[in-house]
Motif scaffolding. Structure first.
Motif: not given
Length: 228
Positions: A79-107
């Motif tokens: 949770s402390q890694d920047w790509f998880n920790a900073l997401c709530p301040y951008l109204d986004l779920p943490p990156y690991h949660e995006m991956v779990r949902r199948g919503e990970a960012p793509r090119p």
């Protein structure tokens, strides 16, 4: 009165002029497209920089962790890694949660995670195309780095264009290097929140970090760690 026909030389000259004008038009369009994509990337980095300022305020001055260092990303659950920790301040779920949902960012996605010029590298599972300064808040340190220990925040890099698949970066000859993908320039966010577009040669992209008056990667603290 008899109409005058064009000679072959005149036709070739006219065709050459048309080709030249077309080349100039297409070149201008390409340049404008490159600038627009760089501007979108700068906007992404500004948002990450704002998120960092808010995170630091909420966490007693501590920076988030940089994620993995010289290795491509394979661990995303901290949770402390920047790509998880900073997401709530951008109204986004943490990156690991995006991956779990199948919503990970793509090119090609319109996302603060995605530089529009970035491409997915072969063999990397996670398309994270911005990297945190590799010298900051490493996992081999017992605690995250406190921003109040640093001086010259406007000169110390925080986040930069990096190869897709690496969560931290620094100018280098190694695969994790900062990438100058905007017409030979790379965008860099600094610890005070501002963002700059800088020449890849100036930064040392693909060769190794260079000491410059307005951009630093090392913290200046008594720490001998170097990427390897």
């Amino acid at each position: 009165m008899k109409a005058r026909a064009f000679t072959l030389v005149e036709l070739l000259a006219a065709m050459g002029a048309v080709v030249l004008l077309a080349g100039l038009v297409f070149s201008g369009i390409a340049a404008a497209r490159t600038q627009a994509r760089s501007a979108e990337c700068v906007s992404n980095l500004r948002q990450w920089g704002t998120a960092l300022q808010l995170y630091v305020q909420d966490h007693d001055g501590y920076l988030p962790r940089r994620g993995q260092g010289v290795q491509p990303v394979f661990r995303i659950d901290r949770s402390q890694d920047w790509f998880n920790a900073l997401c709530p301040y951008l109204d986004l779920p943490p990156y690991h949660e995006m991956v779990r949902r199948g919503e990970a960012p793509r090119p090609g996605d319109r996302s603060v995670f995605v530089c529009p010029e970035a491409v997915a590298p072969d063999g990397n599972t996670h398309f994270i195309c911005y990297g945190m300064n590799m010298y900051l808040s490493r996992w081999d340190q017992p605690q995250p780095l406190r921003i109040t220990r640093l001086s010259g925040l406007s000169e110390i890099a925080f986040l930069a264009d990096s190869p897709g698949g690496y969560a931290s970066t620094v100018p280098s000859a190694r695969p994790y290097s900062v990438v100058a993908r905007h017409g030979g320039r790379a965008n860099v966010a600094f610890l005070d929140g501002h963002v700059k577009s800088l020449s890849g040669d100036y930064l040392g992209c693909g060769t190794g970090e260079k000491s410059q008056p307005d951009v630093r990667w090392k913290t200046g603290l008594s720490d001998t760690w170097t990427p390897n």
